[in-house]
Design a protein around this motif. Sequence first.
Motif, short mmCIF file in Angstrom:
data_model
loop_
_atom_site.label_atom_id
_atom_site.label_comp_id
_atom_site.label_asym_id
_atom_site.label_seq_id
_atom_site.Cartn_x
_atom_site.Cartn_y
_atom_site.Cartn_z
N THR A 98 0.81 -1.22 0.00
CA THR A 98 0.00 0.00 0.00
C THR A 98 0.84 1.27 0.00
N ASN A 99 2.15 1.14 0.17
CA ASN A 99 3.02 2.31 0.25
C ASN A 99 3.86 2.49 -1.01
N CYS A 100 3.37 1.96 -2.12
CA CYS A 100 4.13 2.07 -3.37
C CYS A 100 3.19 1.86 -4.55
N ILE A 101 3.75 2.02 -5.71
CA ILE A 101 3.07 1.68 -6.96
C ILE A 101 3.64 0.36 -7.40
N TYR A 102 2.79 -0.66 -7.51
CA TYR A 102 3.25 -1.98 -7.91
C TYR A 102 3.01 -2.15 -9.41
N LEU A 103 4.04 -2.58 -10.13
CA LEU A 103 3.93 -2.78 -11.57
C LEU A 103 4.00 -4.26 -11.92
N TYR A 104 3.02 -4.69 -12.69
CA TYR A 104 3.01 -6.04 -13.26
C TYR A 104 2.25 -5.95 -14.57
N ASP A 105 2.95 -6.06 -15.68
CA ASP A 105 2.34 -5.90 -17.00
C ASP A 105 1.60 -4.57 -17.12
N THR A 106 2.12 -3.55 -16.46
CA THR A 106 1.52 -2.21 -16.50
C THR A 106 2.62 -1.18 -16.59
N SER A 107 2.23 0.04 -16.67
CA SER A 107 3.19 1.15 -16.64
C SER A 107 2.60 2.25 -15.78
N VAL A 108 3.42 3.23 -15.50
CA VAL A 108 2.96 4.36 -14.69
C VAL A 108 3.68 5.61 -15.19
N THR A 109 3.00 6.72 -15.15
CA THR A 109 3.58 8.02 -15.43
C THR A 109 3.59 8.82 -14.15
N VAL A 110 4.76 9.28 -13.76
CA VAL A 110 4.84 10.11 -12.57
C VAL A 110 5.12 11.54 -13.00
N ILE A 111 4.49 12.46 -12.33
CA ILE A 111 4.65 13.87 -12.66
C ILE A 111 5.23 14.57 -11.43
N LEU A 112 6.35 15.18 -11.62
CA LEU A 112 6.99 15.93 -10.55
C LEU A 112 6.95 17.40 -10.92
N LEU A 113 6.35 18.17 -10.09
CA LEU A 113 6.24 19.60 -10.33
C LEU A 113 7.35 20.33 -9.59
N SER A 114 8.04 21.21 -10.25
CA SER A 114 9.06 21.99 -9.57
C SER A 114 8.40 23.23 -8.97
N TYR A 115 8.95 23.66 -7.89
CA TYR A 115 8.38 24.81 -7.19
C TYR A 115 9.17 26.06 -7.46
#
Length: 115
Positions: A98-115
């Motif tokens: 529950t404390n992460c993004i688990y990948l299995y035959d999937t992908s994820v896009t992470v967006i980091l915003l700069s301040y």
Amino acid sequence: MKPNFVRFVCISDTHERLNELCPRIPDGDVLIHCGDFTNDGEKWQILKFNKELQTLPHKYKIVIAGNHESGFEGNEIWTLRNLKRNGKGTDKGYKFLTNCIYLYDTSVTVILLSY
């Protein structure tokens, strides 16, 4: 760390020792654990790893199961396991992460915003 840069930290094969290794894991934006965070994929090992992940400062934590995470795929033929891991593992053990993004035959896009 420099502003406007994304820092990835990749680790693997911590085999139930993430807590011991935490002080040596570099800070970054995205932590990727590339498998073998347990020895056998037992539920208590997964829960321990999940709790230890929470202590790390990375904004995103991405986890991929390794060959030691028995049962994670959910379609594993339990009778074909080697003798060392026979009877061990957790069917769909990724549900306890529950404390992460688990990948299995999937992908994820992470967006980091700069301040």
